[in-house]
Design a protein around this motif. Structure first.
Motif, PDB file in Angstrom:
ATOM      1  N   GLY A 338      95.908  30.459  54.169  1.00  0.00           N
ATOM      2  CA  GLY A 338      95.689  29.591  55.331  1.00  0.00           C
ATOM      3  C   GLY A 338      94.217  29.400  55.616  1.00  0.00           C
ATOM      4  O   GLY A 338      93.760  28.293  55.919  1.00  0.00           O
ATOM      5  N   ASP A 339      93.442  30.488  55.505  1.00  0.00           N
ATOM      6  CA  ASP A 339      91.997  30.396  55.741  1.00  0.00           C
ATOM      7  C   ASP A 339      91.334  29.485  54.711  1.00  0.00           C
ATOM      8  O   ASP A 339      90.399  28.738  55.034  1.00  0.00           O
ATOM      9  CB  ASP A 339      91.367  31.786  55.678  1.00  0.00           C
ATOM     10  CG  ASP A 339      91.835  32.679  56.817  1.00  0.00           C
ATOM     11  OD1 ASP A 339      92.396  32.128  57.788  1.00  0.00           O
ATOM     12  OD2 ASP A 339      91.656  33.905  56.721  1.00  0.00           O
ATOM     13  N   VAL A 340      91.814  29.563  53.469  1.00  0.00           N
ATOM     14  CA  VAL A 340      91.278  28.682  52.420  1.00  0.00           C
ATOM     15  C   VAL A 340      91.507  27.226  52.797  1.00  0.00           C
ATOM     16  O   VAL A 340      90.611  26.372  52.691  1.00  0.00           O
ATOM     17  CB  VAL A 340      91.933  29.009  51.057  1.00  0.00           C
ATOM     18  CG1 VAL A 340      91.638  27.897  50.039  1.00  0.00           C
ATOM     19  CG2 VAL A 340      91.420  30.338  50.538  1.00  0.00           C
ATOM     20  N   TYR A 341      92.706  26.936  53.236  1.00  0.00           N
ATOM     21  CA  TYR A 341      93.011  25.566  53.636  1.00  0.00           C
ATOM     22  C   TYR A 341      92.148  25.126  54.810  1.00  0.00           C
ATOM     23  O   TYR A 341      91.700  23.975  54.885  1.00  0.00           O
ATOM     24  CB  TYR A 341      94.487  25.444  54.013  1.00  0.00           C
ATOM     25  CG  TYR A 341      95.422  25.375  52.822  1.00  0.00           C
ATOM     26  CD1 TYR A 341      95.117  24.602  51.712  1.00  0.00           C
ATOM     27  CD2 TYR A 341      96.635  26.082  52.821  1.00  0.00           C
ATOM     28  CE1 TYR A 341      95.981  24.535  50.625  1.00  0.00           C
ATOM     29  CE2 TYR A 341      97.509  26.024  51.741  1.00  0.00           C
ATOM     30  CZ  TYR A 341      97.168  25.243  50.642  1.00  0.00           C
ATOM     31  OH  TYR A 341      98.018  25.155  49.578  1.00  0.00           O
ATOM     32  N   LEU A 342      91.919  26.032  55.735  1.00  0.00           N
ATOM     33  CA  LEU A 342      91.083  25.680  56.884  1.00  0.00           C
ATOM     34  C   LEU A 342      89.670  25.351  56.436  1.00  0.00           C
ATOM     35  O   LEU A 342      89.061  24.386  56.927  1.00  0.00           O
ATOM     36  CB  LEU A 342      91.047  26.833  57.885  1.00  0.00           C
ATOM     37  CG  LEU A 342      92.319  27.064  58.710  1.00  0.00           C
ATOM     38  CD1 LEU A 342      92.139  28.265  59.629  1.00  0.00           C
ATOM     39  CD2 LEU A 342      92.663  25.834  59.539  1.00  0.00           C
ATOM     40  N   ALA A 350      97.287  24.468  56.159  1.00  0.00           N
ATOM     41  CA  ALA A 350      97.039  25.804  56.719  1.00  0.00           C
ATOM     42  C   ALA A 350      98.149  26.170  57.696  1.00  0.00           C
ATOM     43  O   ALA A 350      98.690  27.283  57.666  1.00  0.00           O
ATOM     44  CB  ALA A 350      95.683  25.831  57.421  1.00  0.00           C
ATOM     45  N   ALA A 351      98.486  25.227  58.573  1.00  0.00           N
ATOM     46  CA  ALA A 351      99.530  25.498  59.562  1.00  0.00           C
ATOM     47  C   ALA A 351     100.868  25.790  58.890  1.00  0.00           C
ATOM     48  O   ALA A 351     101.603  26.710  59.292  1.00  0.00           O
ATOM     49  CB  ALA A 351      99.664  24.302  60.503  1.00  0.00           C
ATOM     50  N   GLU A 352     101.200  25.023  57.853  1.00  0.00           N
ATOM     51  CA  GLU A 352     102.469  25.247  57.150  1.00  0.00           C
ATOM     52  C   GLU A 352     102.475  26.593  56.435  1.00  0.00           C
ATOM     53  O   GLU A 352     103.518  27.244  56.318  1.00  0.00           O
ATOM     54  CB  GLU A 352     102.699  24.108  56.163  1.00  0.00           C
ATOM     55  CG  GLU A 352     102.994  22.769  56.843  1.00  0.00           C
ATOM     56  CD  GLU A 352     103.000  21.605  55.868  1.00  0.00           C
ATOM     57  OE1 GLU A 352     102.803  21.854  54.662  1.00  0.00           O
ATOM     58  OE2 GLU A 352     103.201  20.459  56.315  1.00  0.00           O
ATOM     59  N   THR A 353     101.308  27.028  55.959  1.00  0.00           N
ATOM     60  CA  THR A 353     101.213  28.336  55.303  1.00  0.00           C
ATOM     61  C   THR A 353     101.501  29.458  56.296  1.00  0.00           C
ATOM     62  O   THR A 353     102.286  30.372  56.022  1.00  0.00           O
ATOM     63  CB  THR A 353      99.816  28.521  54.688  1.00  0.00           C
ATOM     64  OG1 THR A 353      99.600  27.502  53.707  1.00  0.00           O
ATOM     65  CG2 THR A 353      99.687  29.886  54.042  1.00  0.00           C
ATOM     66  N   TYR A 354     100.839  29.385  57.471  1.00  0.00           N
ATOM     67  CA  TYR A 354     101.077  30.409  58.475  1.00  0.00           C
ATOM     68  C   TYR A 354     102.545  30.401  58.910  1.00  0.00           C
ATOM     69  O   TYR A 354     103.154  31.458  59.113  1.00  0.00           O
ATOM     70  CB  TYR A 354     100.178  30.186  59.691  1.00  0.00           C
ATOM     71  CG  TYR A 354      98.695  30.273  59.375  1.00  0.00           C
ATOM     72  CD1 TYR A 354      98.179  31.325  58.621  1.00  0.00           C
ATOM     73  CD2 TYR A 354      97.797  29.299  59.839  1.00  0.00           C
ATOM     74  CE1 TYR A 354      96.827  31.408  58.338  1.00  0.00           C
ATOM     75  CE2 TYR A 354      96.443  29.371  59.555  1.00  0.00           C
ATOM     76  CZ  TYR A 354      95.961  30.425  58.797  1.00  0.00           C
ATOM     77  OH  TYR A 354      94.633  30.505  58.518  1.00  0.00           O
TER      78      TYR A 354
END
Length: 981
Positions: A338-342, A350-354
């Protein structure tokens, strides 16, 4: 220049060189020759080691010793070992020189000399083909290198020696080590290609040597740095295959995975990365964030996430762990992805990962944290339409009504503040939407969220405010019973809430809403009782609230509606006793409630006191008459009580007190008649006679007064002999005067009317004047008689008497006071207006000439008289003449302002003086014009009372000239209904 650490074997050789004793002079061969010994003798010589103190020797000293020793060995194997050790020492010597630069400042001259010798020696090394000579020259050059600057040292010495070593030995270990050290020398000399080539030869020829492991790892590093990831992967793979106990295992796994990553083979890269993570996971050293292992663990998680981001994102993470089993660090992988996506600004990913983590582990203790990260991702990405659904999902998953909440009481504190914040955000969002739509049904949504906020522990600092808003939306949703409960909870459940009084008052408004609806009588009674109880509680808790007096007023009304007169009187008593005193209208209401209540309860002495208090206040005329009548009745009822108790003297005196207190009271005639009756019963004729005479005079039309029909007058009238009829009526009036005054009065009035019909003005005038002289009351007949005299004198052109009777009309109205009916008032207004007109005309006639002071005084004197006359007209309150009088007053102020400005200017003024004089006149005229505007506006505003006659119309016309921007335009006026609930 890249520096390698000194290899352990080379270090050992340096130590050995440091411990060797150099011969006193000459080479070993020379010492042996002079001692009579040979090399063979050396082999059979017993070596006795004696403990002695050794002087410290440098690496260079050891190298010199080995050079001398090399001259003594003819055996190739021994010579190879010596050469290898010399090469090691040459490398060490070069390295040692790096640390001695600071000590060479005093040896600059010697260095220059040595440099010349060194350069010459190395030149011969490069040109000779004789190995023995080359080694000897190198030995000589080596003796000078310690005195040379670092940049002047030639690592080729070590390189050439290692190469010669490789050429002179077939020992596998020595050759492997030589390749390793040769690579190091090349690397220190900056020739990385040859350094890698040496390592290539080492791992190819001696893959199982002790140097192969590190060499293979360094090959991988060199290949990786050169971008040759395919071959780097193979080198790292070889290191990995040698087992996880080797010192390069973890780093090799890390770089092996990176090699696959660089090649785009992300799934194969994951194998190495996860193997590394599994290997590091659980190690105690990870607790130290500064440790190399901890940093490697974190970096590996990041690159794993990068790999997943290049595959199918969070779905790939889920699939990998599903295939390979759970790990302790699995949450960290989701978080890092998620941090990578951010960082890549892929906020939705990122939101979908979390969220994927929460889907896989909905009951995890970390689930609230990941749901929060999902919401924050949407916020950072600017997706408000996704934020609210995510917050709603958060509440449903972790809220007070969720299974998660019940299963994890120990971690609620970690996320409850966020939870309540999300609830409040949703409540406020839906609240705004409902306010925009205005539909009661739309307020159910914010009500749901406000309720959940309040149901979620712990109590927040803003709990009272939120509860108040919850009550507000319930009220807006027309759910008044629920709103009442929440308003009262807000008012009395949060002592520190600053708007508790407002909440309590809103609850009372909600009660009234229910009562205004369609209710069965029993229900209405129940709700009204509850409202009264709530209002009383309001008064106890919020006595200084701005609505406190209104609440007392409404409470008294509700008590009266329930028939609780006693309760209403008590409530009204609290109202009138407030400090500071309530508004005048509330004070009037309070005393009226007390007075009427005490009257209804039969406590007439108290009601008399209350009515007197009430009449001391400003009361509208119609109400004042009503209250005076009730005051008279309160006194009369006290007389009845005294009479019933047998106190006849007190009763009679009380009855007479009615007329003294309220002369115009309707009950006065009953009171005085009852007083006279009591006097007669007691044989008090002297007291009864004046009462009865006064009664007959005061109430001529009362049934108790004998009335004799004027039959003769009627006969004459029927014959048309109005003069004769008038004469008979005059005689009848004289005969019955004092005995039957009403009959006499009627007779006189009828006589005057007969003369009117006979069309004999002078005779009519005489009879009307006689009537007015004998019968000043009732006022309606008095005014009508005076009006007839005005008309008759006008008809006979007697303007003086006409003016006189006009004035008498006004006097009659004033004398009548509250007894003046509409006709009396109209006639008085007519008379006052007629009397004012001459002064108005005179005012208009007077011109403002020089001297201005004189003419202005004359004009204003007349104006004052006219103003007084018109004000008298307006005070009478007859709309027809009040509007006319107001217009005339406004017109006089307007004319005075205009005439001032247009007045004659003094002679002899220059232009500047004339301008200043004009400005002074304008300043003086402005207040008059303002006064005119105010009066005309007030007159024009009577249209709101449905009064629109010619004078109101003229007021609009005048205002259009005075304020054209406001009144010189057409407006369409529509009626409307203004209802106060």
């Amino acid at each position: 220049m890249k520096r390698f650490r000194l290899h352990s074997l080379a270090a050992a050789m340096v130590a050995l060189g440091g411990c060797a004793s150099a011969p006193p002079s000459g080479t070993l061969e020379q010492q042996a020759r002079f001692g009579g010994t040979t090399l063979a003798d050396l082999e059979s010589t017993d070596i006795v080691i004696e403990e002695q103190q050794l002087e410290s020797a440098s690496t260079q000293d050891a190298l010199n010793s080995y050079r001398q020793a090399a001259e003594l060995f003819d055996d190739p194997q021994r010579r190879a070992k010596t050469l290898r050790r010399m090469a090691d020492l040459a490398l060490a010597s070069a390295t040692e020189q790096d640390m001695q630069i600071a000590q060479q400042e005093d040896e600059q001259l010697e260095q220059k000399v040595d440099q010349l010798v060194y350069d010459n020696t190395m030149s011969q090394v490069n040109t000779t083909d004789d190995t023995e000579r080359k080694l000897a020259l190198l030995d000589l050059a080596g003796t000078m290198s310690p005195t040379l600057a670092d940049e002047d040292v030639d690592y080729s010495t070590a390189i050439q020696l290692y190469q010669e070593l490789l050429n002179s030995t077939n020992d596998a270990n020595e050759r492997a080590e030589a390749y390793y050290l040769l690579s190091k020398a090349y690397a220190m000399d900056g020739d990385l290609d040859k350094a890698r080539s040496s390592l290539d030869s080492l791992v190819e020829q001696y893959p199982n040597s002790e140097w192969a492991l590190e060499s293979q790892f360094r090959r991988g590093e060199m290949l990786f740095s050169e971008g040759d990831y395919e071959y780097a992967e193979k080198a790292y793979a070889d290191v990995i295959e040698r087992g996880e106990r080797n010192e390069f295992y973890n780093q090799a796994l890390y770089k092996h995975g990176w090699s696959y990553y660089k090649l785009g083979e992300y799934e194969r890269a994951q194998d190495s990365f996860f193997t590394l993570l599994d290997n590091l996971n659980g190690q105690a050293v990870l607790a130290d964030n500064t440790s190399m292992e901890s940093k490697l663990f974190g970096d590996t998680q990041r690159v794993v996430s990068l790999s997943f981001s290049n595959l199918n994102g969070a779905k790939s993470v889920k699939a990998w762990f599903a295939r390979n089993g759970n790990r302790d660090y699995e949450p960290a992988i989701y978080r890092t992805l998620g941090d990578v996506y951010l960082n890549q600004e892929r906020f939705r990913d990122a939101a979908e990962t979390y969220d994927m983590f929460v889907q896989v582990y909905p009951d995890s203790r970390l689930a609230p944290e990941f749901s929060t990260l999902q919401i924050e991702s949407y916020q950072k990405g600017g997706f408000p339409t996704l934020v609210l659904p995510a917050k709603e999902k958060f509440i449903d998953h972790y809220g007070v009504n969720s299974e998660y909440w019940n299963r994890h009481p120990d971690i609620r504190q970690q996320y409850v503040d966020l939870l309540k914040g999300h609830i409040l955000d949703l409540a406020e969002y839906h609240h705004v939407l409902a306010q925009k739509s205005g539909k009661p049904a739309d307020y159910q949504a914010p009500a749901r969220w406000y309720k959940e906020y309040l149901d979620t522990p712990p109590v927040s600092a803003n709990q009272g405010d939120v509860n108040h808003r919850y009550a507000d939306v319930l009220f807006a949703a027309n759910d008044y019973p629920a709103a009442i409960a929440q308003f009262e909870r807000t008012a009395y459940g949060y002592p520190e809430h600053t708007t508790g009084g407002d909440a309590a008052f809103s609850g009372l408004v909600a009660y009234q809403k229910i009562l205004d609806g369609e209710l069965e009588p029993e229900q209405a009674t129940l709700w009204r009782q509850q409202k009264i109880a709530s209002a009383q509680k309001f008064g106890q808790h919020f006595p200084q609230h701005p609505q406190a007096t209104n609440v007392l007023h409404n409470t008294a009304e509700d008590q009266l509606a329930l028939g609780d007169v006693e309760g209403a009187v008590k409530t009204a008593g609290i109202l009138v006793s407030r400090d500071p005193a309530p508004a005048p209208e509330m004070l009037r209401y309070g005393w009226a409630t007390i007075a009427n209540g005490e009257f209804d309860l039969g406590r007439f002495k108290v009601s008399e006191l209350a009515y007197n208090k009430l009449l001391l206040l400003e009361v509208p005329p119609e109400k004042r008459a009503e209250y005076r009548e009730k005051l008279a009745l309160s006194i009369y009822r006290q007389g009845e009580q005294q009479r019933d108790q047998g106190n006849l003297d007190v009763a009679a005196a009380t009855f007479l007190r009615v007329g003294e207190a309220v002369p115009e009271a309707a009950v006065r005639k009953n009171a005085e008649f009852d007083a006279a009756t009591l006097f007669i019963q007691q044989q008090r004729s002297a007291d009864a006679i004046p009462v009865l005479e006064a009664f007959r005079q005061r109430y001529p039309n009362d049934p108790l007064t004998d009335t004799i029909p004027d039959k003769l007058a009627v006969a004459y009238e029927q014959q048309g002999n109005y003069t004769a009829a008038a004469g008979e009526l005059t005689l009848i009036a004289a005969n019955h005067k004092g005995e039957n005054d009403e009959l006499a009065r009627q007779a006189m009035w009828r006589a005057a009317e007969m003369q009117d019909r006979a069309e004999k003005p002078q005779a009519s005038i005489a009879l009307y004047e006689q009537y007015l002289q004998e019968w000043p009351q009732p006022y309606d007949f008095r005014s009508e008689a005076q009006f007839r005299l005005v008309e008759l004198n006008r008809k006979t052109a007697n303007s003086e008497r006409e003016t006189y009777w006009l004035k008498q009309l006004v006097t009659s109205y004033r004398d009548a006071g509250n007894n003046a009916d509409d006709r009396v008032a109209w006639l008085a207004a007519y008379a006052s207006f007629t009397l004012a007109e001459p002064n108005f005309q005179e005012f208009n006639r007077i011109k403002l000439e020089q001297p201005l002071k004189t003419s202005l005084a004359a004009k204003t004197t007349v104006m004052k008289t006219a103003l007084a006359d018109y004000q008298a007209v307006a005070q009478i309150g007859v709309a027809e003449y009040a509007t006319a009088a107001n217009y005339k007053i406004g017109e006089m102020y307007r004319v005075l302002a205009r005439d001032l400005i247009k007045s004659e200017r003094p002679n002899g003024m220059d232009e500047l003086e004339l301008e200043e004089y004009t400005m002074l006149l304008e300043d003086k005229a402005l207040p008059y014009e303002d006064q005119a505007i105010d009066i005309l506006i007030a007159n024009a505003n009577l249209v709101t009372d449905d009064i629109y006659d010619q004078w109101v119309k003229k007021s609009f016309t005048a205002l259009a000239e005075l304020i054209p921007g406001r009144y010189a335009k057409f407006e369409q006026v529509e009626s409307y209904v203004d209802i106060i609930y």
